[in-house]
Design a protein around this motif. Structure first.
Motif, PDB file in Angstrom:
ATOM      1  N   LEU A  97      54.479  44.219  60.698  1.00 38.29           N
ATOM      2  CA  LEU A  97      55.349  43.158  61.205  1.00 38.29           C
ATOM      3  C   LEU A  97      54.592  41.842  61.165  1.00 38.29           C
ATOM      4  CD1 LEU A  97      58.034  42.484  62.846  1.00 38.29           C
ATOM      5  CD2 LEU A  97      56.581  42.681  64.858  1.00 38.29           C
ATOM      6  N   ARG A  98      55.195  40.826  60.577  1.00 43.01           N
ATOM      7  CA  ARG A  98      54.564  39.506  60.544  1.00 43.01           C
ATOM      8  C   ARG A  98      55.546  38.489  61.104  1.00 43.01           C
ATOM      9  NH1 ARG A  98      52.411  39.700  54.350  1.00 43.01           N
ATOM     10  NH2 ARG A  98      52.212  41.967  54.271  1.00 43.01           N
ATOM     11  N   ALA A  99      55.030  37.591  61.889  1.00 46.56           N
ATOM     12  CA  ALA A  99      55.930  36.636  62.532  1.00 46.56           C
ATOM     13  C   ALA A  99      55.179  35.372  62.900  1.00 46.56           C
ATOM     14  CB  ALA A  99      56.538  37.265  63.784  1.00 46.56           C
ATOM     15  N   PRO A 100      55.886  34.246  62.898  1.00 45.48           N
ATOM     16  CA  PRO A 100      55.290  33.021  63.432  1.00 45.48           C
ATOM     17  C   PRO A 100      55.013  33.217  64.929  1.00 45.48           C
ATOM     18  CG  PRO A 100      57.323  32.551  62.212  1.00 45.48           C
ATOM     19  CD  PRO A 100      57.255  34.032  62.400  1.00 45.48           C
ATOM     20  N   ALA A 101      53.985  32.544  65.427  1.00 43.99           N
ATOM     21  CA  ALA A 101      53.619  32.698  66.842  1.00 43.99           C
ATOM     22  C   ALA A 101      54.750  32.245  67.762  1.00 43.99           C
ATOM     23  CB  ALA A 101      52.339  31.911  67.133  1.00 43.99           C
ATOM     24  N   SER A 102      55.692  31.487  67.221  1.00 45.67           N
ATOM     25  CA  SER A 102      56.777  30.959  68.050  1.00 45.67           C
ATOM     26  C   SER A 102      57.895  31.968  68.311  1.00 45.67           C
ATOM     27  CB  SER A 102      57.386  29.731  67.362  1.00 45.67           C
ATOM     28  OG  SER A 102      57.928  30.115  66.108  1.00 45.67           O
ATOM     29  N   VAL A 103      57.857  33.109  67.632  1.00 43.62           N
ATOM     30  CA  VAL A 103      58.936  34.093  67.790  1.00 43.62           C
ATOM     31  C   VAL A 103      58.860  34.726  69.179  1.00 43.62           C
ATOM     32  CG1 VAL A 103      59.807  36.321  66.985  1.00 43.62           C
ATOM     33  CG2 VAL A 103      59.127  34.587  65.329  1.00 43.62           C
ATOM     34  N   GLY A 129      50.453  50.843  61.865  1.00 41.28           N
ATOM     35  CA  GLY A 129      50.990  49.581  61.393  1.00 41.28           C
ATOM     36  C   GLY A 129      50.066  48.436  61.693  1.00 41.28           C
ATOM     37  N   ASN A 130      50.645  47.285  61.686  1.00 45.18           N
ATOM     38  CA  ASN A 130      49.847  46.091  61.748  1.00 45.18           C
ATOM     39  C   ASN A 130      50.752  44.948  62.211  1.00 45.18           C
ATOM     40  OD1 ASN A 130      47.148  44.995  60.850  1.00 45.18           O
ATOM     41  ND2 ASN A 130      48.585  43.590  59.872  1.00 45.18           N
ATOM     42  N   THR A 131      50.208  44.083  63.032  1.00 40.59           N
ATOM     43  CA  THR A 131      50.969  42.913  63.458  1.00 40.59           C
ATOM     44  C   THR A 131      50.137  41.693  63.124  1.00 40.59           C
ATOM     45  OG1 THR A 131      51.767  44.228  65.298  1.00 40.59           O
ATOM     46  CG2 THR A 131      52.217  41.880  65.375  1.00 40.59           C
ATOM     47  N   SER A 132      50.742  40.752  62.433  1.00 41.10           N
ATOM     48  CA  SER A 132      49.973  39.604  61.988  1.00 41.10           C
ATOM     49  C   SER A 132      50.794  38.332  62.099  1.00 41.10           C
ATOM     50  CB  SER A 132      49.533  39.818  60.535  1.00 41.10           C
ATOM     51  OG  SER A 132      48.925  38.645  60.032  1.00 41.10           O
ATOM     52  N   ARG A 133      50.098  37.244  62.325  1.00 38.30           N
ATOM     53  CA  ARG A 133      50.733  35.953  62.296  1.00 38.30           C
ATOM     54  C   ARG A 133      51.089  35.609  60.852  1.00 38.30           C
ATOM     55  NH1 ARG A 133      48.415  30.921  62.261  1.00 38.30           N
ATOM     56  NH2 ARG A 133      46.319  31.720  62.571  1.00 38.30           N
ATOM     57  N   SER A 134      52.158  34.880  60.681  1.00 38.12           N
ATOM     58  CA  SER A 134      52.633  34.545  59.344  1.00 38.12           C
ATOM     59  C   SER A 134      53.604  33.389  59.476  1.00 38.12           C
ATOM     60  CB  SER A 134      53.338  35.776  58.760  1.00 38.12           C
ATOM     61  OG  SER A 134      54.009  35.461  57.572  1.00 38.12           O
TER      62      SER A 134
ATOM     63  N   LEU B  55      46.352  40.891  54.239  1.00 37.81           N
ATOM     64  CA  LEU B  55      45.687  39.601  54.092  1.00 37.81           C
ATOM     65  C   LEU B  55      46.776  38.573  53.787  1.00 37.81           C
ATOM     66  CD1 LEU B  55      42.628  40.606  51.853  1.00 37.81           C
ATOM     67  CD2 LEU B  55      42.716  40.420  54.351  1.00 37.81           C
ATOM     68  N   VAL B  56      46.953  37.635  54.698  1.00 36.64           N
ATOM     69  CA  VAL B  56      48.000  36.622  54.553  1.00 36.64           C
ATOM     70  C   VAL B  56      47.349  35.260  54.301  1.00 36.64           C
ATOM     71  CG1 VAL B  56      49.970  35.486  55.670  1.00 36.64           C
ATOM     72  CG2 VAL B  56      49.506  37.912  56.123  1.00 36.64           C
TER      73      VAL B  56
END
Lengths: 330, 330
Positions: A97-103, A129-134, B55-56
């Motif tokens: 899951l990737r999301a902007p920090a504002s979500v 899984g994995n959670t990353s800023r994007s 890797l983003v």
């Protein structure tokens, strides 16, 4: 009070939250170690199926199109559809899951809820899984499945096979076009947002021993049929009047067939089978609770891929279906 | 002539290209069906390890920092490090590559080259994946590995274990800071761009039967030690003067220790083992061709996590390490 956003709780906070929430959803046999370590450890009867597919905001969906639960559900369904297309059983899932920090955290919670609820219905557990800023929101899923009873491939079509499709085609693409037009309701929109999962039927098909080649329809019936034909080195004749066009939306003459043949997003199964499969169809339809329709037959590669009308006249068809990078499709 | 970009060849063009290119890299035993169908089909001795990491661009890397080959290599290494941290053997990989349509095809070719070359060194085959349009470039990898000889977890530390670390710490983080400062050369930058893969050593450790808990250092030595301690319900004492600080870059007094303890990005192994592991160290070091250093010991949970100097004096340490969403770290 401001609602917490992903940036507020941080990656570790999110993982801890996820661990608390998925305790129940993560339980099934075969998990030796689930979420929270460097890798998950599982047991799975061989051979093992593995597939991955992604939903990227702005490419595959817009946040305004549906609920976060529908997004999570869809992320499961499009991947389970790949396992189904092999005749396998989904078992373990990883979610990237990737999301902007504002979500808002609540939005992501709901994505996971939708995912886990759909997965649980097929006894599939979230194990990693994995959670990353994007900059852009996305949900990527990897599914591990089992094919202990055997599996189907795209390369299994043989000349003389009948060609079948499950469900009814075109409605999902109509829903996508409705969404692009800025409308957000109706049966077609729901059909796009909530694709079917044909896992049970696919396994029943494998067990008949009569299955040829199989693929799920994501790019469009004809485009995916081209994939089948290329992999199997065969041709195919599609009888246009047999193609099960979805009712439930108004369309101009010929528009329904266009969507059914080229639309994509159906996540129905397209498969070939020996002619004797016909005897099993009543039982299979009852089991799957969905239509299974013979739409044509497999012919020699030199005869190519043709669409004919009820008089056997060849109809002109455009080439191509959905392509993420090209100008066609979306 | 304009060089072809991803948008020119389309998704299917890219997949066809990939199939041609990875024919050799994809060969290893256990692949029943590789790239090109709805799912890959593999055989793998149980239990099975599975992990995923991403890797983003703009979060984990910038395109200007290194070559596309280094990016591909790093995408393999950070995932293989997770398999190594479990004491397992990587076997099969899926790559989820996302890129703007404007990215030159050659750049993506090079990413895959770097990935496949690194993977081949560990007999790991690319069996699946996904290519999608996206606003930001990213490489996500899912690795399946085998742990037939047993596996380690974060929860295996016991009071009385010695605490070890492989390699030398801090250099990778120094490299990252150098890159952020706009410089692009030097041994530390290379160390950041090309993390080690400790798969062989990790397996040798598992085989001793003396291993306690294990984790790879991505967030920072102390932060990852906290994860170990929490999972194992133990405490730890780290002797600061024993921590192997990487040479090769100039640093102010105390700066090397700060980077070694808090920096992260090392992808070295942090593990506990029974005291008798000491007898195996010479052979293990020869095998792994890297330092293995005892940096402290595991104590009861009530004693917490402490860093002491050579006189046993407790040193103040800040809390926290790398966090993708928080303000600390990057």
């Amino acid at each position: 009070m401001r609602r917490p956003r992903l940036g507020d709780i941080g990656e570790f906070g999110w993982i801890a939250r996820l661990l608390r929430r998925t305790g129940a959803a993560g339980s099934r046999s075969g998990i030796l170690l689930g979420l929270g370590d460097d890798a998950a450890v599982v047991r799975l009867a061989p051979p093992i199926l593995v597939t991955t597919d992604v939903l990227v905001e702005g490419v595959h969906f817009r946040r305004t199109w549906g609920t976060p639960r529908q997004l999570g559900r869809r992320a499961f369904a499009v991947n389970a559809s790949d396992i189904a297309a092999m005749g396998g059983i989904p078992a373990f899932a990883l979610v990237d899951l990737r999301a902007p920090a504002s979500v808002p955290v609540r939005y992501l919670d709901e994505v996971y809820s939708g995912f886990c609820r759909a997965a649980a219905r097929y006894r599939t557990a979230l194990v990693g899984g994995n959670t990353s800023r994007s900059r852009e929101l996305s949900v990527a899923v990897t599914l591990l499945g089992s094919a202990a009873a055997g599996y189907a491939t795209r390369a299994g079509c043989r000349v003389g096979d009948d060609l079948y499709v499950t469900g009814r085609l075109g409605l999902a693409r109509a829903g996508l076009e409705t969404l692009y037009d800025g409308k957000r309701s109706g049966v077609s929109v729901r059909r796009f947002l909530e694709p079917p999962v044909r896992v049970v039927l696919a396994q029943a098909l494998v067990r008949t021993g009569l299955l040829g080649g199989m693929i799920d329809i994501s790019d469009g019936c004809l485009q995916d049929l081209r994939h089948l034909c290329a992999a199997s080195d065969v041709g195919a004749i599609v009888e246009a009047h047999r193609v099960p066009i979805a009712p439930g939306y108004r369309h101009a003459a010929g528009e329904g067939l266009r969507l059914a043949l080229h639309g994509g997003e159906d996540y129905e199964l397209l498969f070939s089978a020996r002619p004797t499969l016909a005897h099993h169809l009543p039982a299979l339809r009852r089991r799957a609770r969905c239509p299974i329709t013979r739409i044509g037959r497999i012919v020699a590669a030199r005869d190519g891929l043709r669409v004919v009308d009820q008089h056997g006249q060849v109809l002109p068809v455009r080439h191509g279906g959905h392509d993420h990078f090209g100008r066609r499709g979306r």
